[in-house]
Design an enzyme around this catalytic site. Sequence first.
Site, PDB file in Angstrom:
ATOM      1  N   TYR A 140       0.790  -1.231   0.000  1.00  0.00           N
ATOM      2  CA  TYR A 140       0.000   0.000   0.000  1.00  0.00           C
ATOM      3  C   TYR A 140       0.825   1.285   0.000  1.00  0.00           C
ATOM      4  CZ  TYR A 140      -3.693  -3.340   1.140  1.00  0.00           C
ATOM      5  OH  TYR A 140      -4.573  -4.405   1.105  1.00  0.00           O
ATOM      6  N   HIS A 167      -9.000   1.740  -5.166  1.00  0.00           N
ATOM      7  CA  HIS A 167      -8.150   0.821  -4.406  1.00  0.00           C
ATOM      8  C   HIS A 167      -6.699   1.193  -4.646  1.00  0.00           C
ATOM      9  CE1 HIS A 167     -11.546  -1.630  -3.392  1.00  0.00           C
ATOM     10  NE2 HIS A 167     -11.932  -1.552  -4.652  1.00  0.00           N
ATOM     11  N   LEU A 168      -5.943   1.227  -3.561  1.00  0.00           N
ATOM     12  CA  LEU A 168      -4.521   1.550  -3.677  1.00  0.00           C
ATOM     13  C   LEU A 168      -3.798   0.462  -4.475  1.00  0.00           C
ATOM     14  CD1 LEU A 168      -4.147   2.587   0.038  1.00  0.00           C
ATOM     15  CD2 LEU A 168      -3.825   4.136  -1.896  1.00  0.00           C
TER      16      LEU A 168
HETATM   17  C1  DQA Z   1      -7.795  -2.198  -0.701  1.00  0.00           C
HETATM   18  C2  DQA Z   1      -7.827  -3.621  -1.257  1.00  0.00           C
HETATM   19  C3  DQA Z   1      -8.652  -4.538  -0.384  1.00  0.00           C
HETATM   20  O1  DQA Z   1      -8.667  -5.855  -0.914  1.00  0.00           O
HETATM   21  C4  DQA Z   1      -8.074  -4.599   1.014  1.00  0.00           C
HETATM   22  O2  DQA Z   1      -8.880  -5.402   1.837  1.00  0.00           O
HETATM   23  C5  DQA Z   1      -7.874  -3.248   1.592  1.00  0.00           C
HETATM   24  C6  DQA Z   1      -7.301  -2.194   0.748  1.00  0.00           C
HETATM   25  C7  DQA Z   1      -6.844  -1.286  -1.502  1.00  0.00           C
HETATM   26  O3  DQA Z   1      -6.932  -0.078  -1.331  1.00  0.00           O
HETATM   27  O4  DQA Z   1      -6.017  -1.774  -2.273  1.00  0.00           O
HETATM   28  O5  DQA Z   1      -8.079  -3.027   2.781  1.00  0.00           O
HETATM   29  O6  DQA Z   1      -9.096  -1.650  -0.764  1.00  0.00           O
END
Ligand code: DQA
Length: 138
Positions: free
Chosen positions: A22, A97-98
């Site tokens: 992330y 999503h990151l």
């Molecule tokens: C997320 C991807 C999801 O699968 C994960 O559970 C997250 C972060 C992302 O930003 O990539 O908590 O939403």
Amino acid sequence: MKILILSGPNLNLIGTREPEVYGTDNFDAMMKVWEKQFPQVQLQYFQSNVEGELINKLHEVGFTFDGIIFNPGGYTHTSVALGDAVKAIKTPVVEVHLSHVMKREEFRHISFISPVAAGTISGFGMRGYELAIQSFLK
Ligand code: DQA
């Protein structure tokens, strides 16, 4: 123009949580960057680890704000109720999503938000939020 950046569970730990997945930037610092970058936008930020609080926030701003940028975290892949809430409001929601979720485990390939979102941005880290804000600007 009013835009809410809405973060789901565990996103309060972004910056230190699995940095190899992330990144190392956190939302406090990035909000300052985006506020400078988009002075014409009134940006608000809300994060909760509680599903019902995310639903309440969607209901609260979802009839008056111009846009919502929503990263539902792990609830993306499990929450019928969050998908229903996005469908029930008037404000367009961009899902962010990151990480590149389609490149990750199979359970992350399902999203209850994508079918009801205006669009989805995934895999560009914090830059995805910049792209999402731009998507609301005329
Ligand atoms: C997320 C991807 C999801 O699968 C994960 O559970 C997250 C972060 C992302 O930003 O990539 O908590 O939403």
